[in-house]
Design an enzyme around this catalytic site. Structure first.
Site, PDB file in Angstrom:
ATOM      1  N   LEU A  39      70.044   4.341  38.927  1.00  0.00           N
ATOM      2  CA  LEU A  39      70.484   4.201  40.268  1.00  0.00           C
ATOM      3  C   LEU A  39      69.712   3.028  40.601  1.00  0.00           C
ATOM      4  CD1 LEU A  39      70.260   6.712  42.660  1.00  0.00           C
ATOM      5  CD2 LEU A  39      68.215   5.460  42.803  1.00  0.00           C
ATOM      6  N   ASP A  41      69.232   0.389  44.687  1.00  0.00           N
ATOM      7  CA  ASP A  41      68.785   0.085  46.250  1.00  0.00           C
ATOM      8  C   ASP A  41      69.607   1.511  46.987  1.00  0.00           C
ATOM      9  OD1 ASP A  41      67.696  -1.714  45.045  1.00  0.00           O
ATOM     10  OD2 ASP A  41      69.231  -2.950  46.721  1.00  0.00           O
ATOM     11  N   GLN A  57      73.485   1.679  45.201  1.00  0.00           N
ATOM     12  CA  GLN A  57      72.922   1.343  43.359  1.00  0.00           C
ATOM     13  C   GLN A  57      73.867   2.031  42.140  1.00  0.00           C
ATOM     14  OE1 GLN A  57      72.897  -3.158  43.830  1.00  0.00           O
ATOM     15  NE2 GLN A  57      74.627  -2.247  45.112  1.00  0.00           N
ATOM     16  N   SER A 102      73.287  -5.675  47.379  1.00  0.00           N
ATOM     17  CA  SER A 102      73.305  -4.515  47.572  1.00  0.00           C
ATOM     18  C   SER A 102      73.932  -5.080  49.341  1.00  0.00           C
ATOM     19  CB  SER A 102      71.752  -3.978  47.837  1.00  0.00           C
ATOM     20  OG  SER A 102      70.837  -3.565  47.223  1.00  0.00           O
ATOM     21  N   ASP A 161      71.527  -9.815  49.950  1.00  0.00           N
ATOM     22  CA  ASP A 161      71.553  -8.650  50.547  1.00  0.00           C
ATOM     23  C   ASP A 161      71.809  -9.299  51.870  1.00  0.00           C
ATOM     24  OD1 ASP A 161      70.667  -7.232  47.659  1.00  0.00           O
ATOM     25  OD2 ASP A 161      68.271  -8.082  47.613  1.00  0.00           O
TER      26      ASP A 161
END
Length: 511
Positions: A39, A41, A57, A102, A161
């Site tokens: 795991l 963001d 994530q 992300s 992102d």
């Protein structure tokens, strides 16, 4: 965000990940973790029709940052979470073949829509997916990627992102988007784009660009790339805007920072730069949303502080912070606190009588545990120091020390976390963490400490410090104590055992 990692040699397969994760004594029980595997963001954070949605994530195949999916969990109270079907899976080919990185969730005329970074080889480009009404099933756009290249003529360090919002342009509303990036030889930046339909984007320019030549190596260095940018207004209509980013450089995640200032037109005019969390990389890539109660809710990724090999054997890697309520403090900086809903997990309460702290250290035999919520108020005279010890073994060989001190002249103080004796394992990170502590003339410190196995979050007068700790004797490292040097008064001290937020037993990797 962050670079893909090669799987460590000897990494176990997905088989048994959830079972091993469940058995690991360092795995948090009231911080959100994935069922197993990797795991990082928080993504797509939203409050949709009364339900909180946390995407993240996720690698369900191994506890390593590789072939990233989007995990998904829901909650009605920000405390108890239900695992939902994996939202995004890397394609067999196309722009997200090597990972769905992300991004955010937006409401496109009633249609839940994800904007995320698709990774193909070394390229990350914006992609879009539309969701079902319950946000459980997602269809990727055939037009992906919706931006096919970073801005022309700029040597970028990376391009990934997203922060996306709807804005009044004066001639109607338009979508605007920030993409985290950096200009090589200059510094981190956030590129601004505009669109009418989330699919066709016009490049506007850099919203703000940092200077990577300044303060290199310091806890407020802005890095060569800004990851996970997040722009939002805060305060009671005073026009304060906040631009959050995470400083990155050459594959290394450093720390989250934020600018306060004013966003208008195509630019952000900064007034001051601040540290978002004194834990550095232990609270990284934060994302926030405004919930239906009008609160600004923020999550961050609590990175690990142990080796890749240790993570592989544990079967899991990475945790979320507890959700935080973010407000604007009277000093113009952000004030952070755990959401009040977290108190539903409190069980047995222990109260310590108030009074002067006259000893350098006293073990509180009535307070023990590795799942604790501790609240205390301390009054510090100028030059005084108070300390709270948690996760201590009976012989004191392993202990973690939270320390607050007031300057000799009475102006301000310091919050310190000493991890030098947190673990006897020579492979884990035990570097101390620290930051400025705001103090009024009365010298009062409202201190809250959340202990959740290896996850530790500290809040002192609204300033947070997150970290990870790994005692080698976790079953014995349950002691708590308090002490002081100088004139310190204990105004109050309450501690609660915390229940788990999850049911017992392994959770399915593919719910």
């Amino acid at each position: 965000m962050t670079h893909d990692l090669t799987l460590p040699s000897g990494t176990p397969t997905a088989e048994g990940l959830a079972e091993r994760a469940q058995r690991d004594p360092h795995r948090p029980r009231f911080h959100f973790t994935s069922p197993g595997g990797w795991l990082n963001d928080p993504n797509g954070l939203s409050h949709w029709n009364g339900v909180y949605h946390l995407f993240y994530q996720y690698n369900p195949l191994a506890p390593a940052h590789h072939h990233i999916h989007w995990g998904h969990a829901t909650s009605t109270d920000l405390v108890h979470w239900t695992d939902e079907p994996v939202a995004l899976v890397p394609g067999t080919d196309g722009p997200d073949r090597d990972g769905c990185w992300s991004g955010v969730l937006v409401d496109d005329g009633g249609v839940p829509t994800l904007v995320y970074s698709g990774r193909h080889g070394e390229r990350e480009l914006p992609c879009v997916a539309r969701g079902s009404a319950d946000l459980r099933y997602w269809t990727k756009d055939r037009a992906n990627p919706v931006i096919t290249t970073p801005p022309e003529g700029i040597d970028t360090t990376a391009f990934r992102d997203h922060c996306v919002w709807r804005e009044d342009s004066g001639e109607g509303t338009v979508w605007r988007q920030l993409v985290g990036s950096g200009i090589r030889g200059v510094g981190g930046t956030a590129f601004l784009y505009e669109s009418d339909d989330l699919r066709t984007w016009r490049y506007v320019g850099p919203l703000l660009t940092g200077d990577a030549s300044q303060n290199r190596g310091e806890p407020d260095w802005t890095g060569t790339l800004w990851e996970c940018v997040d722009l939002f207004g805060i305060g009671d209509g005073d026009g304060t805007d906040v631009l959050v980013f995470s400083a990155w450089d050459e594959g290394t995640t450093h720390h989250p920072l934020y600018w306060t200032g004013h966003y208008q037109g195509d630019t952000f005019t900064p007034t001051a730069l601040h540290r978002l969390d004194y834990g550095g990389r232990y609270f990284y890539a934060p994302q926030s949303t405004r919930d239906e109660h009008g609160r600004r809710i923020m999550f961050g990724w609590l990175q690990e502080g142990r080796t890749d090999e240790a993570n592989a054997q544990a079967g899991w890697c990475g945790a979320m912070s507890v959700p935080r309520v973010v407000t604007l403090g009277t000093n113009g900086r952000l004030h952070q606190a755990p959401v009040p809903e977290l108190t539903v997990l409190r069980r047995e309460r222990v109260e310590v009588a108030p009074g002067a702290l006259t000893d350098p250290y006293t073990r509180l035999h009535a307070v023990r545990g590795d799942q604790l919520d501790i609240e205390t108020t301390l009054r510090l005279a100028p030059g005084a120091t108070a300390r709270l010890v948690v996760r201590e073994t009976p012989d004191g060989a392993e202990r973690t020390v939270v320390e607050v001190s007031r300057a000799l002249d009475g102006v301000g103080g310091i919050l310190r976390l000493h991890r030098e004796t947190s673990s006897l394992d020579p492979t884990v990170d035990i570097e101390p963490r620290y930051g400025e502590l705001p103090l009024d003339a009365d010298g009062l410190v409202d201190l809250r400490v959340l202990v959740d196995h290896s996850a530790l979050e500290i809040f002192a007068n609204g300033r947070p410090l997150a970290a990870r700790i790994y005692p080698t004797r976790p079953e014995e490292a349950v002691g708590v104590g308090i002490g002081a040097d100088g004139d310190v008064t204990l105004e109050r001290f309450d501690a609660w055992q915390m229940a788990s937020a999850f049911t017992e037993g392994p959770r399915p990797l593919w719910p």
